[in-house]
Design a protein around this motif. Structure first.
Motif, PDB file in Angstrom:
ATOM      1  N   LEU A 160      35.407  41.822  44.898  1.00 26.37           N
ATOM      2  CA  LEU A 160      35.501  40.924  46.047  1.00 26.37           C
ATOM      3  C   LEU A 160      36.582  41.395  47.017  1.00 26.37           C
ATOM      4  CD1 LEU A 160      35.367  37.530  44.112  1.00 26.37           C
ATOM      5  CD2 LEU A 160      33.478  38.631  45.304  1.00 26.37           C
ATOM      6  N   PRO A 161      36.462  41.008  48.285  1.00 26.89           N
ATOM      7  CA  PRO A 161      37.540  41.310  49.239  1.00 26.89           C
ATOM      8  C   PRO A 161      38.847  40.654  48.802  1.00 26.89           C
ATOM      9  CG  PRO A 161      35.552  40.579  50.374  1.00 26.89           C
ATOM     10  CD  PRO A 161      35.320  40.359  48.917  1.00 26.89           C
ATOM     11  N   THR A 162      39.961  41.305  49.078  1.00 23.90           N
ATOM     12  CA  THR A 162      41.274  40.839  48.608  1.00 23.90           C
ATOM     13  C   THR A 162      41.569  39.412  49.043  1.00 23.90           C
ATOM     14  OG1 THR A 162      42.070  43.119  48.796  1.00 23.90           O
ATOM     15  CG2 THR A 162      43.731  41.398  48.540  1.00 23.90           C
ATOM     16  N   GLU A 163      41.235  39.072  50.293  1.00 21.83           N
ATOM     17  CA  GLU A 163      41.564  37.735  50.809  1.00 21.83           C
ATOM     18  C   GLU A 163      40.737  36.620  50.170  1.00 21.83           C
ATOM     19  OE1 GLU A 163      38.479  39.621  53.542  1.00 21.83           O
ATOM     20  OE2 GLU A 163      40.351  40.230  52.530  1.00 21.83           O
ATOM     21  N   LYS A 164      39.627  36.983  49.517  1.00 23.65           N
ATOM     22  CA  LYS A 164      38.768  35.974  48.902  1.00 23.65           C
ATOM     23  C   LYS A 164      39.089  35.740  47.423  1.00 23.65           C
ATOM     24  CE  LYS A 164      36.214  35.443  52.627  1.00 23.65           C
ATOM     25  NZ  LYS A 164      36.248  34.191  53.401  1.00 23.65           N
ATOM     26  N   ARG A 165      39.861  36.636  46.826  1.00 21.70           N
ATOM     27  CA  ARG A 165      40.067  36.572  45.377  1.00 21.70           C
ATOM     28  C   ARG A 165      40.812  35.311  44.941  1.00 21.70           C
ATOM     29  NH1 ARG A 165      42.002  42.856  44.622  1.00 21.70           N
ATOM     30  NH2 ARG A 165      40.011  43.791  45.318  1.00 21.70           N
ATOM     31  N   THR A 166      41.809  34.896  45.698  1.00 22.35           N
ATOM     32  CA  THR A 166      42.597  33.711  45.331  1.00 22.35           C
ATOM     33  C   THR A 166      41.719  32.462  45.310  1.00 22.35           C
ATOM     34  OG1 THR A 166      44.559  34.689  46.338  1.00 22.35           O
ATOM     35  CG2 THR A 166      44.614  32.327  45.894  1.00 22.35           C
ATOM     36  N   ILE A 167      40.902  32.300  46.342  1.00 26.25           N
ATOM     37  CA  ILE A 167      40.006  31.139  46.416  1.00 26.25           C
ATOM     38  C   ILE A 167      38.997  31.171  45.277  1.00 26.25           C
ATOM     39  CG2 ILE A 167      38.219  30.005  47.791  1.00 26.25           C
ATOM     40  CD1 ILE A 167      39.698  30.886  50.285  1.00 26.25           C
ATOM     41  N   VAL A 168      38.417  32.360  45.037  1.00 29.19           N
ATOM     42  CA  VAL A 168      37.425  32.490  43.959  1.00 29.19           C
ATOM     43  C   VAL A 168      38.060  32.166  42.614  1.00 29.19           C
ATOM     44  CG1 VAL A 168      35.970  34.124  42.711  1.00 29.19           C
ATOM     45  CG2 VAL A 168      35.995  34.143  45.203  1.00 29.19           C
ATOM     46  N   LYS A 169      39.303  32.622  42.392  1.00 33.90           N
ATOM     47  CA  LYS A 169      40.002  32.324  41.141  1.00 33.90           C
ATOM     48  C   LYS A 169      40.196  30.820  40.964  1.00 33.90           C
ATOM     49  CE  LYS A 169      42.747  36.321  39.752  1.00 33.90           C
ATOM     50  NZ  LYS A 169      44.117  36.846  39.535  1.00 33.90           N
ATOM     51  N   LYS A 170      40.577  30.142  42.028  1.00 34.86           N
ATOM     52  CA  LYS A 170      40.775  28.691  41.949  1.00 34.86           C
ATOM     53  C   LYS A 170      39.457  27.975  41.635  1.00 34.86           C
ATOM     54  CE  LYS A 170      44.746  28.441  45.099  1.00 34.86           C
ATOM     55  NZ  LYS A 170      45.235  27.974  46.417  1.00 34.86           N
TER      56      LYS A 170
END
Length: 318
Positions: A160-170
């Motif tokens: 995934l794109p770096t900026e999307k990883r935090t949201i996806v993890k949550k």
């Protein structure tokens, strides 16, 4: 492609079954890991060996008797026929218009069901035996999911794109919390149902009390329809002895389901799904059409995941 290519379908089914089993057994592996001070790999092997041992014990202990009972299943219909004949003569139903025709039709249908049951039972047993080699891969896949699940999870996130990883993890963490709570509540509920069923079958001396109880507990995972499916084996086996015993088992299973629906389920499950019953019934019908029994088991957890996904996307992105 999934529905038209049998090889792809089998491969995907094995991966899905392995993942679902590994995800369900992951808390048990964590308990073994903490309690016995084992490594993740050793705890995973212990869990898998425990499951394999239970399956082998089940096959060795129940299969020979099961074949014998299938060959003697005609006794069920003999008992039913004698029971109906007794009622027919006791209440002198011959004088009622259409009673004789109805009586003969019931016997005819019974013989047809007997013939179809014997044929289907043998065919299903042969089909299961032929797929044993294929599904022997499942424990190996489970081992890798249990041991390297976190590594696989992190590798997938790298796609995934770096900026999307935090949201996806949550979002995935929220799904994991809800799904874990749902699975734990269902397993606990199934355990209670299994124990109550076992007590009922022991009281009325029905054959295979342990295995029928386990089967009923498994069927109970399916909302609404599961209790009906789970009661069938107990009633059928009780019919081997007498229709009266079968009626008592029907009554007992009904009481158990009332206890489950009105007392146990609200206390244990609560609102872990938070999905309207009408929607669940529609989902079960869809799951049955797409995946049969397995589809009916998986469709509610999948719906829970999608609901959490929808809620989180609205929260984090909008």
């Amino acid at each position: 492609m999934y529905y038209f290519n049998s090889s792809i379908k089998t491969t995907i089914n094995i991966i899905l079954i392995s993942f679902v089993l590994a995800y369900t057994l992951n808390p048990i592996r964590s308990i073994f890991e903490a309690k016995f001070k084992l490594s993740k790999r050793a705890a995973s092997i212990l869990v898998i060996l425990m499951i394999i041992g239970m399956c082998i014990t089940c096959i060795i202990s129940i299969m020979p008797t099961l074949f014998t009972e299938i060959s003697n299943v005609s006794n069920i219909f003999d008992n039913i026929e004698s029971f109906l004949e007794g009622i027919y003569e006791k209440f002198n139903l011959a004088h009622i218009p259409g009673a004789n025709t109805l009586y003969n039709e019931i016997l005819e249908k019974g013989n047809l069901i007997l013939a179809n049951f014997s044929e289907n039972a043998i065919n299903n047993l042969i089909k299961i035996s032929s797929n044993l080699i294929t599904f022997a891969i499942v424990p190996i896949m489970m081992y890798y999911f249990l041991c390297d699940g976190d590594r696989i999870y992190n590798k997938v996130l790298l796609l995934l794109p770096t900026e999307k990883r935090t949201i996806v993890k949550k979002i995935l963490n929220d799904i994991d919390k809800i799904l874990t709570r749902y699975i734990a509540s269902q397993l606990l509920l199934c355990g209670f149902i299994g124990v109550l069923t076992f007590i009922l079958l022991i009281i009325f001396r029905v054959k295979f009390p342990l295995w029928i109880s386990i089967l009923n507990a498994i069927f109970n995972i399916i909302p609404y329809f599961g209790p009906i499916f789970g009661a069938v084996p107990a009633v059928v086996v009780a019919l081997l002895d007498s229709p009266i015993k079968a009626l008592w088992i029907v009554l007992g299973m009904f009481i158990i389901q009332q206890i489950e629906g009105n007392i146990l389920c609200p206390k244990i499950t609560g609102d872990s799904t938070d999905i309207h019953p009408f929607v669940i019934i529609i989902l079960l019908l869809i799951g049955d059409k797409l995946g049969g029994f397995v589809g009916m088991i998986l469709v509610v957890p999948i719906a829970v995941m999608l609901k959490v996904l929808y809620d989180d996307i609205n929260y984090y992105l909008f």
